[in-house]
Motif scaffolding. Structure first.
Motif, mmCIF file in Angstrom:
data_model
loop_
_atom_site.group_PDB
_atom_site.id
_atom_site.type_symbol
_atom_site.label_atom_id
_atom_site.label_comp_id
_atom_site.label_asym_id
_atom_site.label_seq_id
_atom_site.Cartn_x
_atom_site.Cartn_y
_atom_site.Cartn_z
ATOM 1 N N MET A 5 0.832 -1.210 0.000
ATOM 2 C CA MET A 5 0.000 0.000 0.000
ATOM 3 C C MET A 5 0.862 1.254 0.000
ATOM 4 S SD MET A 5 -3.009 -0.586 2.753
ATOM 5 C CE MET A 5 -4.464 -1.517 2.371
ATOM 6 N N THR A 6 0.336 2.293 -0.601
ATOM 7 C CA THR A 6 0.999 3.597 -0.551
ATOM 8 C C THR A 6 0.751 4.205 0.833
ATOM 9 O OG1 THR A 6 -0.934 4.837 -1.291
ATOM 10 C CG2 THR A 6 0.538 3.957 -3.012
ATOM 11 N N PRO A 7 1.546 5.190 1.213
ATOM 12 C CA PRO A 7 1.287 5.853 2.496
ATOM 13 C C PRO A 7 -0.138 6.416 2.590
ATOM 14 C CG PRO A 7 3.464 6.425 1.720
ATOM 15 C CD PRO A 7 2.802 5.677 0.600
ATOM 16 N N ASP A 8 -0.653 6.963 1.510
ATOM 17 C CA ASP A 8 -2.022 7.488 1.539
ATOM 18 C C ASP A 8 -3.050 6.379 1.750
ATOM 19 O OD1 ASP A 8 -1.278 10.137 1.282
ATOM 20 O OD2 ASP A 8 -1.508 10.152 -0.909
ATOM 21 N N GLU A 9 -2.833 5.225 1.138
ATOM 22 C CA GLU A 9 -3.739 4.092 1.344
ATOM 23 C C GLU A 9 -3.682 3.618 2.791
ATOM 24 O OE1 GLU A 9 -3.897 1.793 -2.935
ATOM 25 O OE2 GLU A 9 -2.065 1.586 -1.738
ATOM 26 N N ARG A 10 -2.496 3.610 3.362
ATOM 27 C CA ARG A 10 -2.349 3.207 4.760
ATOM 28 C C ARG A 10 -3.044 4.199 5.686
ATOM 29 N NH1 ARG A 10 3.838 0.943 5.346
ATOM 30 N NH2 ARG A 10 3.586 -0.791 3.898
ATOM 31 N N ARG A 11 -2.887 5.497 5.403
ATOM 32 C CA ARG A 11 -3.573 6.509 6.210
ATOM 33 C C ARG A 11 -5.089 6.338 6.114
ATOM 34 N NH1 ARG A 11 0.318 9.578 3.583
ATOM 35 N NH2 ARG A 11 2.098 9.975 4.912
ATOM 36 N N ALA A 12 -5.573 5.966 4.937
ATOM 37 C CA ALA A 12 -7.013 5.753 4.747
ATOM 38 C C ALA A 12 -7.508 4.591 5.609
ATOM 39 C CB ALA A 12 -7.322 5.504 3.268
ATOM 40 N N VAL A 13 -6.688 3.573 5.787
ATOM 41 C CA VAL A 13 -7.065 2.453 6.660
ATOM 42 C C VAL A 13 -7.219 2.967 8.091
ATOM 43 C CG1 VAL A 13 -6.310 0.252 7.658
ATOM 44 C CG2 VAL A 13 -6.037 0.671 5.201
ATOM 45 N N TRP A 14 -6.252 3.739 8.560
ATOM 46 C CA TRP A 14 -6.329 4.298 9.910
ATOM 47 C C TRP A 14 -7.597 5.144 10.061
ATOM 48 C CZ3 TRP A 14 -3.770 3.332 14.290
ATOM 49 C CH2 TRP A 14 -2.552 2.646 14.214
ATOM 50 N N THR A 15 -7.911 5.922 9.046
ATOM 51 C CA THR A 15 -9.111 6.758 9.088
ATOM 52 C C THR A 15 -10.362 5.892 9.164
ATOM 53 O OG1 THR A 15 -8.016 8.534 7.862
ATOM 54 C CG2 THR A 15 -10.426 8.509 7.839
ATOM 55 N N ARG A 16 -10.419 4.837 8.357
ATOM 56 C CA ARG A 16 -11.569 3.935 8.379
ATOM 57 C C ARG A 16 -11.728 3.293 9.752
ATOM 58 N NH1 ARG A 16 -12.812 -0.955 8.576
ATOM 59 N NH2 ARG A 16 -10.746 -1.831 8.293
ATOM 60 N N LEU A 17 -10.605 3.014 10.406
ATOM 61 C CA LEU A 17 -10.636 2.421 11.736
ATOM 62 C C LEU A 17 -11.068 3.431 12.808
ATOM 63 C CD1 LEU A 17 -7.312 0.360 11.604
ATOM 64 C CD2 LEU A 17 -9.668 -0.519 11.400
ATOM 65 N N GLY A 18 -11.135 4.712 12.422
ATOM 66 C CA GLY A 18 -11.549 5.750 13.360
ATOM 67 C C GLY A 18 -10.484 6.131 14.355
ATOM 68 N N ARG A 19 -9.231 5.909 13.975
ATOM 69 C CA ARG A 19 -8.114 6.220 14.864
ATOM 70 C C ARG A 19 -7.119 7.120 14.131
ATOM 71 N NH1 ARG A 19 -7.109 0.081 16.800
ATOM 72 N NH2 ARG A 19 -5.961 0.137 14.863
ATOM 73 N N PRO A 20 -6.478 8.023 14.870
ATOM 74 C CA PRO A 20 -5.456 8.863 14.224
ATOM 75 C C PRO A 20 -4.203 8.053 13.922
ATOM 76 C CG PRO A 20 -5.544 9.307 16.576
ATOM 77 C CD PRO A 20 -6.663 8.339 16.269
ATOM 78 N N VAL A 21 -3.515 8.429 12.872
ATOM 79 C CA VAL A 21 -2.247 7.775 12.533
ATOM 80 C C VAL A 21 -1.224 8.182 13.597
ATOM 81 C CG1 VAL A 21 -0.423 7.545 10.813
ATOM 82 C CG2 VAL A 21 -2.788 7.889 10.070
ATOM 83 N N PRO A 22 -0.584 7.210 14.255
ATOM 84 C CA PRO A 22 0.432 7.558 15.250
ATOM 85 C C PRO A 22 1.525 8.439 14.647
ATOM 86 C CG PRO A 22 -0.057 5.227 15.342
ATOM 87 C CD PRO A 22 -0.743 5.769 14.122
#
Length: 63
Positions: free
Chosen positions: A43-60
């Motif tokens: 995954m690209t960094p943006d795709e990974r950030r989107a996963v964190w967003t979907r999980l409802g948690r901020p990216v550490p």
């Protein structure tokens, strides 16, 4: 080989309590979908950030 910048690093939400739901669609530990778990390494960094967003948690590491 090019080194990724620190801004490109997005850690995995894995909490090392890996157990799939009965339908084998998502992890009961980190709540990622099975497809997200399998694709995380490509995954690209943006795709990974989107996963964190979907999980409802901020990216550490982000404010």
């Amino acid at each position: 080989m090019e080194n990724p910048s620190q801004d490109d690093y997005v850690p995995s939400p894995c909490i090392r309590r890996c157990d799939l739901d009965r339908k084998r669609q998502y992890c009961l530990g980190c709540k990622r979908l099975l497809e997200e778990i399998m694709r995380w390494g490509v995954m690209t960094p943006d795709e990974r950030r989107a996963v964190w967003t979907r999980l409802g948690r901020p990216v550490p590491g982000t404010d």
